[in-house]
Design an enzyme around this catalytic site. Structure first.
Site, short mmCIF file in Angstrom:
data_model
loop_
_atom_site.label_atom_id
_atom_site.label_comp_id
_atom_site.label_asym_id
_atom_site.label_seq_id
_atom_site.Cartn_x
_atom_site.Cartn_y
_atom_site.Cartn_z
N GLU A 50 0.84 -1.22 0.00
CA GLU A 50 0.00 0.00 0.00
C GLU A 50 0.87 1.26 0.00
OE1 GLU A 50 -1.22 2.87 3.19
OE2 GLU A 50 -1.80 0.85 3.83
N HIS A 51 1.93 1.26 0.79
CA HIS A 51 2.84 2.41 0.82
C HIS A 51 3.54 2.60 -0.52
CE1 HIS A 51 3.55 3.86 5.12
NE2 HIS A 51 2.52 3.03 5.21
#
Length: 430
Positions: A50-51
């Site tokens: 996600e990052h």
């Protein structure tokens, strides 16, 4: 107009809801893959992915992703939960095609550049450190780990420093290819949006996205329960007491949500009034119920000084037991009103509404009309809630405590205050 739903040829579900008087659009992609979908050696990978989604694609650098969306006054973000990962944006209606293009670019063309990966791994290490220094974060991590011992559903979403530092770009690509398939994804938009136009944009950008993901369903969760304690030199103690809850799909799910409001959903709730207002045993106390696809957990969180710990837990237990004896009609009506107001208020936020629709599509395969939810709430009775309480609080408890907890009663003593628990459930987890 309600929610409109279409399905692309590759299996991707596309849904919209037009909200009157709104001039912006909240939109995003939600994937039925979260922290519990990780393999044993992938702890923290869903969160790292996600990052890394905003750290560059074949078409855009990390700066271009940020600047293109902010040049039109929009915003973009992502989130990882136990069972889902989401990538979402908020823009004015004219800029929906741009937002769809960026989200599609992230999902299909992310590069996971090794230099960017190393920087982001360091960022997450700092995030893990910050969480470790935050007692109310730590206690919930240990609470879920104890409730679902040795299972991915109970692990911290962040991962550990060792696992996060070990991941490579190739592993991230493999994880995404294994987890992300159109049949396990939904694209949702809420606000000033036209369904047919949104479907066309999504079809144009994601119509060729792979249909199926290879990943098998996550291991079926099994609630275990048990005891965790960490003595720390802190000003206050963080305590969470919990029991096995209900999954999204079972009959008692909404009853459990309402019960949590009756017990600890506001300043008029039983726990707040008895524990904080009348006895002054803590400065914060509330109840919660978390549902998952195959299980759930019901809990009470309290923050208190070390001088009040010994009295606090027995009082909380007694209030939980009293819910199995009697609940007033006034309490049920108030909890219903809270739940109903929460649904209506969230529907006034495009971002909240898009997230709610996406969650319903992933869990139930369809959007659930507000009227249907109201009907379910209206069907709840006092008898059903008291029966649920007596069953809910007869499961093996999970107790997690962090801080100056020397006066906290032993786990076996807590079990002794719960006479409804079967003898077999009293054995400590190995």
């Amino acid at each position: 107009m309600g929610v409109e739903v279409s399905r692309l040829s590759n299996g991707l579900t596309v849904a919209t809801e037009t909200l009157p008087s709104i001039e912006s659009v909240a939109l995003g992609a939600w994937v039925k893959s979260g922290a519990r979908n990780e393999r044993e050696d992938e702890h923290g990978m869903a969160h790292l992915l996600e990052h890394m989604a905003f750290k560059g694609t074949r078409r855009r650098s990390a700066f271009q992703i940020a600047s293109e969306i902010e040049n039109v006054g929009g915003e973009i973000n992502a989130a990882t939960s136990v069972e889902t990962t989401s990538f979402y944006a908020r823009v004015l209606s004219n800029d929906v095609p741009l937002a769809v293009d960026i989200l599609a670019d992230i999902l299909q063309e992310s590069e996971f550049d090794p230099e960017e990966l190393e920087r982001e791994q360091n960022v997450i290490l700092q995030e893990i450190g910050a969480a470790h220094d935050t007692p109310d974060d730590v206690v919930f991590d240990h609470f879920t780990e104890t409730a679902f011992r040795h299972q991915t559903i109970g692990r911290s979403i962040l991962g550990t420093p060792e696992t996060v530092q070990s991941f490579t770009s190739r592993q991230l690509h493999d994880f995404m290819e294994r987890q992300y398939g159109a049949e396990r994804m939904v694209m949702v938009a809420a606000g000033d949006v036209k369904h047919d136009e949104f479907v066309r944009e999504v079809e144009k950008k994601l119509g060729s996205f792979r249909s199926k993901a290879e990943n098998a369903a996550p291991q079926y969760a099994q609630y275990v329960g048990g005891d965790f304690r960490e003595n720390r030199d802190l000003m206050d103690a963080q305590i969470v007491l919990g029991f096995e809850g209900r999954a999204y799909h079972v009959r008692d799910f909404y009853a459990s949500q309402v019960l949590s409001m009756i017990l600890g959903g506001g300043m008029s709730s039983r726990l707040f009034q008895e524990v904080r207002e009348k006895r002054g045993l803590c400065y914060s106390v509330y109840a919660f119920h978390w549902g998952f696809s195959d299980t759930g957990i019901f809990g009470v969180h309290a923050a208190t000084g070390q001088n009040d710990i010994a009295e606090l837990v027995p009082v909380i237990v007694r209030e939980l037991q009293r819910a199995g004896e009697a609940i007033a009609q006034e309490e049920l009506d108030r909890a219903r009103a809270q739940y109903r107001a929460g649904l209506i208020m969230s529907a006034e936020s495009p971002a909240s509404r898009a997230s709610q629709i996406a969650r319903q599509l992933l869990l139930f395969g369809r959007p659930i009309p507000k009227e249907e939810l109201m009907e379910r709430l209206g069907a709840l009775t006092i008898e059903r809630l008291t029966d649920l309480s007596s069953r809910l609080f007869s499961t093996r408890p999970t107790l997690a405590a962090v801080g100056p907890i020397g006066t906290l009663a032993p786990y076996e003593a807590v079990l002794d205050t719960l006479p409804g628990i079967e003898v077999a459930a009293r054995k400590l987890a190995v």
